[in-house]
Design an enzyme around this catalytic site. Structure first.
Site, PDB file in Angstrom:
ATOM      1  N   TYR A   1       0.138   2.810  -7.206  1.00  0.00           N
ATOM      2  CA  TYR A   1      -0.795   1.699  -7.413  1.00  0.00           C
ATOM      3  C   TYR A   1      -2.086   2.170  -8.090  1.00  0.00           C
ATOM      4  CZ  TYR A   1       1.353  -2.135  -4.767  1.00  0.00           C
ATOM      5  OH  TYR A   1       2.140  -3.160  -4.341  1.00  0.00           O
TER       6      TYR A   1
ATOM      7  N   ASP B   1      15.911   3.543   0.461  1.00  0.00           N
ATOM      8  CA  ASP B   1      17.042   2.640   0.182  1.00  0.00           C
ATOM      9  C   ASP B   1      17.821   2.367   1.462  1.00  0.00           C
ATOM     10  OD1 ASP B   1      17.689   5.341   0.084  1.00  0.00           O
ATOM     11  OD2 ASP B   1      19.113   5.148  -1.566  1.00  0.00           O
TER      12      ASP B   1
ATOM     13  N   ASP C   1       7.738  -7.244   2.547  1.00  0.00           N
ATOM     14  CA  ASP C   1       8.239  -8.560   2.123  1.00  0.00           C
ATOM     15  C   ASP C   1       9.652  -8.755   2.662  1.00  0.00           C
ATOM     16  OD1 ASP C   1       5.903  -9.130   0.600  1.00  0.00           O
ATOM     17  OD2 ASP C   1       7.101 -10.163  -0.926  1.00  0.00           O
TER      18      ASP C   1
ATOM     19  N   ASP D   1       4.881  -2.007   0.389  1.00  0.00           N
ATOM     20  CA  ASP D   1       4.753  -3.344  -0.182  1.00  0.00           C
ATOM     21  C   ASP D   1       6.111  -4.041  -0.182  1.00  0.00           C
ATOM     22  OD1 ASP D   1       3.545  -5.513  -1.620  1.00  0.00           O
ATOM     23  OD2 ASP D   1       4.514  -4.746  -3.430  1.00  0.00           O
TER      24      ASP D   1
ATOM     25  N   LYS E   1      11.488   8.888  -0.364  1.00  0.00           N
ATOM     26  CA  LYS E   1      12.639   9.054  -1.266  1.00  0.00           C
ATOM     27  C   LYS E   1      12.680  10.525  -1.636  1.00  0.00           C
ATOM     28  CE  LYS E   1      16.005   7.458  -3.904  1.00  0.00           C
ATOM     29  NZ  LYS E   1      17.276   6.927  -3.355  1.00  0.00           N
TER      30      LYS E   1
HETATM   31  C1  IPM Z   1       0.271  -7.336  -0.899  1.00  0.00           C
HETATM   32  C2  IPM Z   1       0.269  -7.891  -2.290  1.00  0.00           C
HETATM   33  C3  IPM Z   1      -0.630  -7.038  -3.169  1.00  0.00           C
HETATM   34  C4  IPM Z   1      -0.029  -5.646  -3.184  1.00  0.00           C
HETATM   35  C5  IPM Z   1      -0.862  -7.550  -4.579  1.00  0.00           C
HETATM   36  C6  IPM Z   1      -1.398  -8.955  -4.585  1.00  0.00           C
HETATM   37  C7  IPM Z   1      -1.751  -6.637  -5.373  1.00  0.00           C
HETATM   38  O1  IPM Z   1       1.554  -7.982  -2.802  1.00  0.00           O
HETATM   39  O2  IPM Z   1      -0.801  -7.279  -0.290  1.00  0.00           O
HETATM   40  O3  IPM Z   1       1.327  -6.968  -0.404  1.00  0.00           O
HETATM   41  O4  IPM Z   1       0.893  -5.357  -3.965  1.00  0.00           O
HETATM   42  O5  IPM Z   1      -0.498  -4.805  -2.413  1.00  0.00           O
HETATM   43 MN    MN Z   2       3.095  -7.452  -1.355  1.00  0.00          MN
END
Ligand code: IPM
Ligand code: MN
Length: 362
Positions: A141, A219, A247, A243, A186
């Site tokens: 990042y 993975d 999700d 990240d 990884k």
């Molecule tokens: C999160 C979001 C952010 C990230 C974005 C909006 C930059 O996806 O907080 O998970 O990737 O960290």
């Molecule tokens: Mn995110």
């Protein structure tokens, strides 16, 4: 003595969910006789529109002065031209970096009343209680980026110190939980991951012999999260893996709209935000799920202000609201849910019942 919270509503549904959460915070503060002051600042797309930059100096300064920061979401189609010089997301990344918030805590605890909202079979979900600790200010990042006509690159770099501090946080948290850390990397491919693994093993051996450590390839973890989520306690990992995995993990809870987060550094000041984005498709309609932001406020009270009872109060109230089927569209069968405001009101109504014990103590 008052406590100050910097509020950064941001873009899309950000202003709606933060407004709902502040109502809950005000109620809890009133009930417990605390003085909370909220100061609002621009971040993300709206800050680009108003000030020409995604993190204006006044926003960063306001956050640095505050005891804690509450953020909604940033980004949206209006600002997502890939050739744009500045993007809303840069504001959030600069804020995390600027406040030194290297550890991002993302708890995942599917709620019994919302199990049907998850695409995963309910019998795999009962008892799931995971805390993902995502490294937040390093890795790909923040590495140097290059772009020319026919190539592009993003550098992924980690220092020993960056790994040590977040890994230590994760072990400390595991001690307060079930004493198990799964470190995700990884290492079969990436040099940064091999460093990550070495450092993590050493910290475990030298400083946390009482905590069980397992190394898991990313993975493989993507699969285990869906096939045996109950087996995990604390999961620690680098920025981008964290990240992506969070999700994915949000689907265990049924909706991205239920997952809170806390971003912490060395001190007490932290940044609290739902893990979901700005959801431009539903922005302005008053139907966004505010629970992730409300639960982020509970984390705020606990970590930055040290108000454990008040935090627990909010968590019990959200729990009870979900038990009472106060579902927004993302959770309601057929998508016929209640409004953002109604969900916040449902939590406030439950506070009345569930803060009773704390009131007696006061
Ligand atoms: C999160 C979001 C952010 C990230 C974005 C909006 C930059 O996806 O907080 O998970 O990737 O960290
Ligand atoms: Mn995110």
């Amino acid at each position: 003595m008052h406590s100050e919270i910097a509020v950064l509503p941001g873009d899309g549904i950000g202003p709606e969910v933060t407004a709902a959460a502040i109502k809950v915070l005000r109620k809890v503060a009133d009930r417990h006789g605390h003085d909370l002051v909220f100061n609002e600042y621009d971040i993300g797309g709206i800050a680009i529109d108003r000030h020409g930059e995604p993190l204006p100096a006044a926003t960063l300064a306001g956050c640095q002065r505050a005891d804690a920061v509450l953020l909604g979401a940033v980004g949206g189609p209006k600002w997502s031209d890939p050739n744009a010089k500045v993007r809303p997301e840069q504001g959030l990344l600069a804020l995390r970096k600027g406040l030194g918030l290297f550890a991002n805590l993302r708890p995942v605890r599917p709620h019994p009343a919302a199990l049907n909202a998850s695409p995963i079979k309910p019998h795999l979900l009962t008892g799931v209680d995971i805390l993902v600790v995502r490294e937040l200010t390093g890795g790909i990042y923040f590495g140097d980026k290059t772009r020319d006509a026919d190539s592009a690159s993003d550098l992924c770099r980690y220092t020993v110190e960056e790994i040590e501090r977040v890994v230590r946080s994760s072990f400390r948290l595991a001690r307060q939980r079930r004493g198990f850390v799964a470190s995700v990397d990884k290492a079969n491919v990436l040099e940064t991951s091999r460093l990550w693994r070495d450092v993590t093993s050493r910290i475990a051996r030298e400083e946390f012999p009482d905590v069980r450590l397992e190394h898991v390839l990313v993975d493989s973890m993507a699969m285990h999260l869906l096939s045996k989520p109950r087996e995990f306690d604390v999961i620690v990992t680098e920025n981008m893996f964290g990240d992506i995995l969070t999700d994915e993990a949000s689907m265990l809870a049924g909706s991205l709209g239920l997952l809170p987060s806390a971003s912490l550094g060395d001190g007490k000041r932290g940044l609290y935000e739902p893990i979901h984005g700005s959801a431009p498709d539903i922005a302005g309609k008053g139907i966004a799920n505010p629970y992730a932001t409300i639960l982020s406020c509970a984390m705020l009270l606990r970590h930055s202000l040290g108000w454990e009872d008040e935090a627990a109060c909010i968590e019990r109230a959200v729990d009870a609201a979900l038990n009472a089927q106060a579902f927004t569209n993302d959770l309601a069968p057929g998508g016929r849910g209640i409004s953002t405001t109604a969900a916040a009101e449902a939590v406030i109504a439950q506070l009345e019942e569930h803060c009773y014990v704390a009131d007696l103590r006061d």
